[in-house]
Design a protein around this motif. Sequence first.
Motif, PDB file in Angstrom:
ATOM      1  N   GLY A  56     -35.800   8.339  -2.989  1.00 17.21           N
ATOM      2  CA  GLY A  56     -36.443   7.036  -3.073  1.00 17.21           C
ATOM      3  C   GLY A  56     -35.927   6.212  -4.237  1.00 17.21           C
ATOM      4  N   PRO A  57     -35.861   6.788  -5.460  1.00 16.26           N
ATOM      5  CA  PRO A  57     -35.316   6.026  -6.590  1.00 16.26           C
ATOM      6  C   PRO A  57     -33.903   5.516  -6.341  1.00 16.26           C
ATOM      7  CG  PRO A  57     -36.482   7.943  -7.393  1.00 16.26           C
ATOM      8  CD  PRO A  57     -36.433   8.082  -5.895  1.00 16.26           C
ATOM      9  N   LEU A  58     -33.074   6.338  -5.694  1.00 11.70           N
ATOM     10  CA  LEU A  58     -31.709   5.895  -5.417  1.00 11.70           C
ATOM     11  C   LEU A  58     -31.691   4.720  -4.448  1.00 11.70           C
ATOM     12  CD1 LEU A  58     -28.678   6.242  -5.772  1.00 11.70           C
ATOM     13  CD2 LEU A  58     -28.716   7.934  -3.924  1.00 11.70           C
ATOM     14  N   ALA A  59     -32.542   4.769  -3.417  1.00 12.06           N
ATOM     15  CA  ALA A  59     -32.614   3.655  -2.462  1.00 12.06           C
ATOM     16  C   ALA A  59     -33.034   2.370  -3.162  1.00 12.06           C
ATOM     17  CB  ALA A  59     -33.599   4.000  -1.337  1.00 12.06           C
ATOM     18  N   ILE A  60     -33.997   2.481  -4.060  1.00  9.63           N
ATOM     19  CA  ILE A  60     -34.448   1.301  -4.806  1.00  9.63           C
ATOM     20  C   ILE A  60     -33.330   0.779  -5.700  1.00  9.63           C
ATOM     21  CG2 ILE A  60     -36.075   0.483  -6.551  1.00  9.63           C
ATOM     22  CD1 ILE A  60     -38.054   2.609  -5.378  1.00  9.63           C
ATOM     23  N   GLY A  61     -32.647   1.702  -6.393  1.00  6.20           N
ATOM     24  CA  GLY A  61     -31.540   1.287  -7.249  1.00  6.20           C
ATOM     25  C   GLY A  61     -30.417   0.635  -6.477  1.00  6.20           C
ATOM     26  N   LEU A  62     -30.125   1.159  -5.287  1.00  5.59           N
ATOM     27  CA  LEU A  62     -29.054   0.573  -4.476  1.00  5.59           C
ATOM     28  C   LEU A  62     -29.432  -0.812  -3.950  1.00  5.59           C
ATOM     29  CD1 LEU A  62     -27.760   3.676  -2.479  1.00  5.59           C
ATOM     30  CD2 LEU A  62     -26.609   2.442  -4.330  1.00  5.59           C
TER      31      LEU A  62
END
Length: 261
Positions: free
Chosen positions: A175-181
Amino acid sequence: MPAWSTAREGLGLQEVVNNKDLWKTLLAEFVGTLFLVFIGCLTCIGWTDEGYAPSVVQIALGFGITVATMAQSIGHISGCHINPAVTVAMIVTRKIPLFRALCYIVMQCMGAAAGSALLKALTPEDIHGTLGMTQLNPKLTAAQGFGVEALITFVLVLVVFGVCDERREDVLGSGPLAIGLSVTTCHVGAIKYTGASMNPARSFGPALVTGLWDNHWVYWAGPVFGGLLAGGLYATAFRAGRLHSASDSDREDTKMEKYEP
Protein backbone atom coordinates in the motif's frame (compact mmCIF):
# COMPACT_ATOMS: atom_id res chain seq x y z
CA MET A 1 -9.99 4.27 14.04
CA PRO A 2 -13.67 3.57 13.33
CA ALA A 3 -15.74 6.21 11.61
CA TRP A 4 -17.38 8.56 14.04
CA SER A 5 -21.16 8.49 14.26
CA THR A 6 -22.07 11.29 16.67
CA ALA A 7 -21.30 14.99 16.86
CA ARG A 8 -19.34 14.45 20.07
CA GLU A 9 -17.17 11.82 18.43
CA GLY A 10 -16.81 14.07 15.40
CA LEU A 11 -15.40 16.92 17.44
CA GLY A 12 -13.06 14.54 19.25
CA LEU A 13 -12.49 16.84 22.23
CA GLN A 14 -12.50 13.82 24.55
CA GLU A 15 -9.14 12.86 23.08
CA VAL A 16 -7.53 15.73 24.98
CA VAL A 17 -7.94 13.89 28.28
CA ASN A 18 -8.64 10.29 27.25
CA ASN A 19 -5.97 9.61 24.64
CA LYS A 20 -2.59 9.27 26.30
CA ASP A 21 -0.94 8.46 22.97
CA LEU A 22 -2.19 11.51 21.08
CA TRP A 23 1.23 13.14 21.39
CA LYS A 24 2.77 10.18 19.54
CA THR A 25 0.49 10.63 16.55
CA LEU A 26 1.20 14.37 16.44
CA LEU A 27 4.94 13.76 16.68
CA ALA A 28 4.68 11.22 13.85
CA GLU A 29 2.93 13.76 11.62
CA PHE A 30 5.58 16.35 12.45
CA VAL A 31 8.50 14.01 11.73
CA GLY A 32 6.92 12.55 8.59
CA THR A 33 6.23 15.94 7.04
CA LEU A 34 9.65 17.25 8.08
CA PHE A 35 11.41 14.52 6.14
CA LEU A 36 9.01 14.75 3.22
CA VAL A 37 9.93 18.40 2.74
CA PHE A 38 13.60 18.04 3.62
CA ILE A 39 14.33 15.04 1.39
CA GLY A 40 11.91 16.00 -1.37
CA CYS A 41 13.14 19.57 -1.66
CA LEU A 42 16.74 18.36 -1.29
CA THR A 43 16.35 16.69 -4.67
CA CYS A 44 15.37 20.06 -6.18
CA ILE A 45 18.66 21.77 -5.32
CA GLY A 46 20.95 22.45 -8.27
CA TRP A 47 24.70 22.99 -7.95
CA THR A 48 25.10 25.61 -10.63
CA ASP A 49 28.86 26.07 -10.20
CA GLU A 50 29.30 22.39 -11.06
CA GLY A 51 26.84 22.48 -13.92
CA TYR A 52 24.45 20.13 -12.11
CA ALA A 53 20.68 20.48 -12.29
CA PRO A 54 18.19 17.86 -11.02
CA SER A 55 15.95 16.14 -13.54
CA VAL A 56 12.16 15.91 -13.38
CA VAL A 57 12.39 12.16 -12.81
CA GLN A 58 14.86 12.61 -9.96
CA ILE A 59 12.58 15.06 -8.16
CA ALA A 60 9.52 12.88 -8.76
CA LEU A 61 11.27 9.83 -7.32
CA GLY A 62 12.55 11.86 -4.38
CA PHE A 63 9.08 12.89 -3.30
CA GLY A 64 7.33 9.63 -4.18
CA ILE A 65 9.78 7.31 -2.45
CA THR A 66 9.92 9.57 0.60
CA VAL A 67 6.13 9.39 0.93
CA ALA A 68 6.26 5.59 0.61
CA THR A 69 9.01 5.17 3.19
CA MET A 70 7.36 7.51 5.68
CA ALA A 71 4.04 5.69 5.25
CA GLN A 72 5.77 2.39 5.91
CA SER A 73 7.55 3.81 8.96
CA ILE A 74 4.87 5.76 10.83
CA GLY A 75 1.61 4.60 9.27
CA HIS A 76 0.84 2.46 12.34
CA ILE A 77 1.22 5.50 14.62
CA SER A 78 -0.75 8.31 12.97
CA GLY A 79 -1.83 6.89 9.63
CA CYS A 80 0.93 9.02 8.05
CA HIS A 81 -1.31 11.65 6.49
CA ILE A 82 1.62 14.17 6.28
CA ASN A 83 -0.68 16.21 4.03
CA PRO A 84 -3.54 18.55 5.02
CA ALA A 85 -5.46 17.56 1.88
CA VAL A 86 -5.50 13.92 3.02
CA THR A 87 -6.50 14.95 6.53
CA VAL A 88 -9.38 17.10 5.26
CA ALA A 89 -10.61 14.19 3.11
CA MET A 90 -10.58 12.01 6.23
CA ILE A 91 -12.66 14.59 8.10
CA VAL A 92 -15.44 14.73 5.52
CA THR A 93 -15.59 10.94 5.29
CA ARG A 94 -15.71 10.68 9.10
CA LYS A 95 -12.47 8.78 9.50
CA ILE A 96 -10.85 11.23 11.91
CA PRO A 97 -12.37 13.61 14.53
CA LEU A 98 -12.11 17.35 14.01
CA PHE A 99 -9.85 18.10 16.96
CA ARG A 100 -7.28 15.49 15.94
CA ALA A 101 -7.46 16.66 12.32
CA LEU A 102 -6.75 20.28 13.26
CA CYS A 103 -3.83 19.15 15.41
CA TYR A 104 -2.54 17.07 12.49
CA ILE A 105 -2.66 20.02 10.11
CA VAL A 106 -0.82 22.28 12.57
CA MET A 107 1.89 19.67 13.10
CA GLN A 108 2.17 19.02 9.36
CA CYS A 109 2.77 22.72 8.71
CA MET A 110 5.26 22.95 11.58
CA GLY A 111 7.10 19.88 10.32
CA ALA A 112 7.22 21.28 6.79
CA ALA A 113 8.62 24.57 8.07
CA ALA A 114 11.24 22.73 10.14
CA GLY A 115 12.23 20.58 7.16
CA SER A 116 12.66 23.62 4.94
CA ALA A 117 14.61 25.47 7.64
CA LEU A 118 16.96 22.49 8.02
CA LEU A 119 17.47 22.38 4.26
CA LYS A 120 18.35 26.07 4.25
CA ALA A 121 20.76 25.67 7.14
CA LEU A 122 22.54 22.69 5.57
CA THR A 123 22.78 24.09 2.04
CA PRO A 124 25.45 26.57 0.87
CA GLU A 125 23.87 30.00 0.59
CA ASP A 126 24.93 30.56 -3.02
CA ILE A 127 22.87 27.57 -4.21
CA HIS A 128 19.77 28.09 -2.06
CA GLY A 129 17.66 29.20 -5.00
CA THR A 130 14.03 28.81 -3.97
CA LEU A 131 14.78 25.79 -1.73
CA GLY A 132 12.43 23.67 -3.82
CA MET A 133 9.50 26.08 -3.47
CA THR A 134 6.55 25.24 -5.71
CA GLN A 135 5.82 27.99 -8.23
CA LEU A 136 3.43 28.34 -11.12
CA ASN A 137 4.89 28.20 -14.60
CA PRO A 138 4.76 31.82 -15.90
CA LYS A 139 2.67 30.61 -18.85
CA LEU A 140 -0.08 29.32 -16.53
CA THR A 141 -2.89 31.31 -14.97
CA ALA A 142 -3.72 30.84 -11.29
CA ALA A 143 -6.95 29.12 -12.32
CA GLN A 144 -5.04 26.62 -14.45
CA GLY A 145 -2.66 26.00 -11.58
CA PHE A 146 -5.62 25.38 -9.29
CA GLY A 147 -6.99 22.83 -11.74
CA VAL A 148 -3.69 20.96 -12.04
CA GLU A 149 -3.20 20.81 -8.27
CA ALA A 150 -6.78 19.68 -7.71
CA LEU A 151 -6.53 16.86 -10.24
CA ILE A 152 -3.16 15.46 -9.16
CA THR A 153 -4.22 15.54 -5.50
CA PHE A 154 -7.43 13.78 -6.50
CA VAL A 155 -5.29 10.91 -7.83
CA LEU A 156 -3.27 10.71 -4.61
CA VAL A 157 -6.28 10.71 -2.27
CA LEU A 158 -8.19 8.24 -4.43
CA VAL A 159 -5.24 5.84 -4.21
CA VAL A 160 -5.01 6.36 -0.44
CA PHE A 161 -8.66 5.47 0.04
CA GLY A 162 -8.45 2.57 -2.39
CA VAL A 163 -5.46 0.76 -0.92
CA CYS A 164 -6.62 1.37 2.66
CA ASP A 165 -10.17 0.09 2.16
CA GLU A 166 -10.32 -2.77 4.66
CA ARG A 167 -13.29 -4.31 2.87
CA ARG A 168 -11.16 -5.13 -0.16
CA GLU A 169 -9.50 -8.52 -0.53
CA ASP A 170 -8.00 -7.87 -3.95
CA VAL A 171 -5.33 -5.35 -2.89
CA LEU A 172 -1.97 -6.99 -3.55
CA GLY A 173 1.53 -5.69 -2.99
CA SER A 174 2.52 -2.71 -0.88
CA GLY A 175 0.00 0.00 0.00
CA PRO A 176 2.72 2.55 0.88
CA LEU A 177 4.46 1.86 -2.42
CA ALA A 178 1.23 2.39 -4.39
CA ILE A 179 0.69 5.70 -2.62
CA GLY A 180 4.29 6.75 -3.25
CA LEU A 181 4.04 5.84 -6.92
CA SER A 182 0.89 7.95 -7.28
CA VAL A 183 2.94 10.89 -6.02
CA THR A 184 5.78 10.03 -8.39
CA THR A 185 3.65 9.75 -11.53
CA CYS A 186 1.82 13.02 -10.83
CA HIS A 187 5.14 14.78 -10.24
CA VAL A 188 6.52 13.54 -13.54
CA GLY A 189 3.64 15.22 -15.33
CA ALA A 190 2.99 18.31 -13.23
CA ILE A 191 6.38 19.58 -12.08
CA LYS A 192 6.69 21.89 -15.08
CA TYR A 193 3.18 23.22 -14.50
CA THR A 194 2.98 23.99 -10.78
CA GLY A 195 5.93 22.25 -9.18
CA ALA A 196 3.50 19.42 -8.31
CA SER A 197 2.80 20.24 -4.69
CA MET A 198 -0.20 17.94 -4.04
CA ASN A 199 0.22 18.98 -0.42
CA PRO A 200 -0.43 22.39 1.18
CA ALA A 201 2.13 21.79 3.94
CA ARG A 202 4.80 20.90 1.39
CA SER A 203 4.34 24.36 -0.18
CA PHE A 204 3.83 26.19 3.12
CA GLY A 205 7.19 25.22 4.63
CA PRO A 206 9.41 26.57 1.84
CA ALA A 207 7.16 29.63 1.41
CA LEU A 208 7.58 30.49 5.09
CA VAL A 209 11.35 30.09 4.96
CA THR A 210 11.94 31.83 1.61
CA GLY A 211 9.18 34.45 1.81
CA LEU A 212 7.89 33.47 -1.64
CA TRP A 213 4.10 33.66 -1.32
CA ASP A 214 3.09 34.30 -4.94
CA ASN A 215 -0.15 32.41 -5.76
CA HIS A 216 0.20 30.52 -2.49
CA TRP A 217 -3.57 30.14 -2.24
CA VAL A 218 -3.41 27.79 -5.25
CA TYR A 219 -1.41 25.30 -3.20
CA TRP A 220 -4.06 25.18 -0.49
CA ALA A 221 -7.28 25.52 -2.45
CA GLY A 222 -6.31 23.13 -5.27
CA PRO A 223 -5.13 20.15 -3.18
CA VAL A 224 -7.89 20.51 -0.58
CA PHE A 225 -10.57 20.69 -3.27
CA GLY A 226 -9.13 17.68 -5.10
CA GLY A 227 -8.84 15.72 -1.86
CA LEU A 228 -12.44 16.47 -0.91
CA LEU A 229 -13.68 15.32 -4.30
CA ALA A 230 -11.67 12.10 -4.21
CA GLY A 231 -12.59 11.22 -0.63
CA GLY A 232 -16.27 11.92 -1.21
CA LEU A 233 -16.36 9.98 -4.47
CA TYR A 234 -14.65 6.93 -3.00
CA ALA A 235 -16.84 6.90 0.10
CA THR A 236 -20.09 7.23 -1.83
CA ALA A 237 -19.42 5.29 -5.02
CA PHE A 238 -16.22 3.25 -5.00
CA ARG A 239 -15.99 1.77 -1.54
CA ALA A 240 -15.96 -2.03 -1.58
CA GLY A 241 -19.16 -3.82 -0.58
CA ARG A 242 -19.48 -5.61 2.71
CA LEU A 243 -17.89 -9.03 2.73
CA HIS A 244 -19.66 -12.28 3.58
CA SER A 245 -17.69 -15.08 5.20
CA ALA A 246 -17.71 -18.53 3.63
CA SER A 247 -19.03 -20.13 6.80
CA ASP A 248 -21.78 -17.64 7.49
CA SER A 249 -23.17 -15.68 4.57
CA ASP A 250 -25.17 -13.45 6.88
CA ARG A 251 -22.16 -12.26 8.86
CA GLU A 252 -20.71 -9.05 7.48
CA ASP A 253 -17.34 -7.57 7.92
CA THR A 254 -18.14 -4.09 9.15
CA LYS A 255 -14.62 -2.84 9.59
CA MET A 256 -14.08 0.68 8.36
CA GLU A 257 -11.03 1.69 6.45
CA LYS A 258 -8.46 4.06 7.84
CA TYR A 259 -5.36 5.67 6.41
CA GLU A 260 -2.84 3.27 7.85
CA PRO A 261 -0.66 1.89 5.06
